[in-house]
Design an enzyme around this catalytic site. Structure first.
Site: not given
Length: 375
Positions: A266, A270, A349, A351
């Protein structure tokens, strides 16, 4: 108690409070998850935002300590069609209204969340204000327009780690370093520094399960400190705000990739994009939810993913970096890797606790990349 939501363009919806008196504002976004509201509430990446849940009933299974993604609620406000005040679930220890009241976070219900979501999809995420105190539309619109835009905001300092820690079954525990800066690793896996820009706790849990020994450190942890610690790899976490504002952190990452295998999720993805020479751009209404299709360009496999981000990486003109995953809704970048350095990252994501688990293999892929680089 009557409440109003007013966006910066004058769009107005009426509802009511389920947490008492309030007035607050922030960027208004929508999340399409049918479950996982507790994970959303406690995800530090939502700092500064008011989140509209598109599923009509929120709160029906209550709140439990085991589902926390951090130590507190981070979003500015929760906007729902209907809040369930009396949850029914054997794991529940607290109702959603009581949980929000405990953290002094406003909750507003009775909204036409379909109309709000459609407006944001057509016009883009925008600033808004909710209030039970001021019910004048023009006044609230002026207050919304006075709020800072998400572009240009550095929100990481509000949620990031302030000192090194490890995550235990009882929560975070601070750790100490030797006088020379070395850390006493326990030998449970590859020694891994996790730069905590607002990390979700399930990332730390799954890194440990995948064969790492994660040690969370502040974003300002220098390359010299990283070397002295005895770490063998670096992970960059999720977090809130505009990645382009993190100039000092990007400079640190630019040095780290020269010496360590580096990966991230995430915001970490970036920041890696920036450190490798790319840029980031704001998405119209962001990706927030548990149903985003992503294609692994290496295998052709399609994954359903959980996502929460308002910016995306642009790699135009970079010969040494290649895309590994793309979003099938809008073709934006969802993963990258360096062609010669042990560096890889993903935007979504893997996770996700309440969302799909299609991307869980990425933690093993992270481990394989780092193990090969250290061989």
């Amino acid at each position: 108690m009557k409440a109003l939501l007013v966006l910066e363009d004058g769009f107005c919806l009426q509802g009511k409070s389920f947490t008492g008196d309030f007035e607050t504002g922030g960027e208004v976004i929508f999340n399409t998850g049918m479950t996982g509201y507790q994970e959303v509430l406690t995800d530090p990446s939502y700092y500064g935002q008011m989140v509209c849940m598109t599923y009509p009933l929120i709160g029906n299974y209550g709140i439990t300590a085991e589902d926390m993604e951090s130590g507190r609620v981070h979003m500015r406000a929760l906007l729902v069609k209907e809040c369930c005040k009396e949850p029914s679930n054997w794991r529940s220890r607290e109702s959603l209204p009581d949980f929000l009241k405990r953290w002094n976070v406003p909750g507003m219900e009775g909204l036409d969340t379909r109309a709000l979501t459609r407006h944001l999809r057509i016009n883009g995420a925008m600033r808004g204000v909710i209030s039970t105190r001021d019910l004048d539309v023009e006044s609230l619109r002026a207050k919304a327009c006075a709020l800072p835009s998400m572009e240009g905001q550095n929100l990481v300092p509000f949620v990031a780690a302030r000192k090194p820690y490890i995550l235990t079954a009882d929560g975070p525990r601070d750790v100490q370093f030797d006088a020379d800066g070395a850390y006493a690793w326990q030998g449970t896996g590859i020694p891994l520094l996790v730069y905590d820009f607002g990390v979700k706790w399930n990332i730390l849990r799954l890194l440990a399960e995948a064969g790492f020994e994660p040690l969370a450190v502040p974003p300002s942890f220098t390359p010299d400190q990283a070397r002295a610690s005895g770490a063998r790899g670096v992970f960059l976490s999720n977090g809130p705000g505009d990645p382009a504002t993190l100039k000092d952190e990007i400079a640190i990452i630019r040095e780290l990739v020269k010496e360590f295998p580096v990966t991230g999720i995430c915001l970490g993805h970036q920041l890696i994009g920036h450190a490798l020479g790319g840029t980031t751009a704001k998405l119209k209404f962001g990706h927030h939810g548990c149903n985003h299709p992503v294609k692994d360009l290496g295998t052709g496999r399609i994954e359903i993913s959980s996502q929460n981000h308002g910016f995306h990486v642009v790699l135009d003109g970079l010969d040494d970096v290649e895309a590994t995953h793309i979003n099938l809704n809008d073709q934006t970048l969802e993963g990258l890797r360096h062609k010669t350095l042990p560096v890889m990252s993903v935007q979504y994501h893997p996770e996700a606790a309440a969302g799909p688990h299609d991307g869980r293999y990425l933690f093993e892929r992270f481990h394989e990349m780092m193990k090969a680089a250290l061989a």
